[in-house]
Design a protein around this motif. Structure first.
Motif, PDB file in Angstrom:
ATOM      1  N   GLU A  83       0.831  -1.203   0.000  1.00  0.00           N
ATOM      2  CA  GLU A  83       0.000   0.000   0.000  1.00  0.00           C
ATOM      3  C   GLU A  83       0.865   1.253   0.000  1.00  0.00           C
ATOM      4  O   GLU A  83       0.532   2.245  -0.657  1.00  0.00           O
ATOM      5  CB  GLU A  83      -0.930  -0.002   1.212  1.00  0.00           C
ATOM      6  N   ASP A  86       2.023   1.774  -3.504  1.00  0.00           N
ATOM      7  CA  ASP A  86       0.925   2.307  -4.315  1.00  0.00           C
ATOM      8  C   ASP A  86       0.740   3.801  -4.078  1.00  0.00           C
ATOM      9  O   ASP A  86       0.575   4.577  -5.018  1.00  0.00           O
ATOM     10  CB  ASP A  86      -0.387   1.578  -4.003  1.00  0.00           C
ATOM     11  N   ILE A  87       0.777   4.206  -2.813  1.00  0.00           N
ATOM     12  CA  ILE A  87       0.598   5.622  -2.478  1.00  0.00           C
ATOM     13  C   ILE A  87       1.732   6.445  -3.075  1.00  0.00           C
ATOM     14  O   ILE A  87       1.516   7.488  -3.672  1.00  0.00           O
ATOM     15  CB  ILE A  87       0.528   5.811  -0.940  1.00  0.00           C
ATOM     16  N   ASP A  92      -3.674   2.843  -7.452  1.00  0.00           N
ATOM     17  CA  ASP A  92      -4.524   2.082  -6.532  1.00  0.00           C
ATOM     18  C   ASP A  92      -4.661   0.679  -7.084  1.00  0.00           C
ATOM     19  O   ASP A  92      -5.164   0.473  -8.178  1.00  0.00           O
ATOM     20  CB  ASP A  92      -5.885   2.744  -6.391  1.00  0.00           C
TER      21      ASP A  92
END
Length: 93
Positions: A83, A86-87, A92
């Motif tokens: 995550e 991804d950020i 996303d």
């Protein structure tokens, strides 16, 4: 005596001076902070051996930390490694 370390390049491994290794805290199994080339051992090995000077694994383990890939932020959110990537990349999955 310090282990001989080398910078892996397309033209072969280049020996690193002891002063440079100490100054930049270079270790086998990491990458060069400037070129992102791998820091390897004498025979081109890249694996990083556990070093108690840097990693106090037993201490962390006794305090209840474990390697689950989840980081709990100061504000209470829990974010996994994927995550975070991804950020950082603005995607996303």
């Amino acid at each position: 005596m310090m282990e001989n370390l080398y910078l892996e390049t397309e033209n072969g491994n280049v020996p690193l001076q002891e002063e440079i290794i100490e100054k930049y805290h270079l270790r086998k199994g990491t990458k060069s902070p400037f070129t992102s080339n791998r820091i390897v051992g004498k025979n081109g090995e890249f694996f990083m051996e556990p070093d108690p000077e840097y990693y106090e694994y037993e201490e962390l383990k006794s305090e209840g930390f474990h390697d689950d890939g989840i980081d709990q932020m100061d504000h209470g959110f829990e974010v996994s490694t994927s995550e975070m990537i991804d950020i950082a990349q603005g995607v996303d999955s």
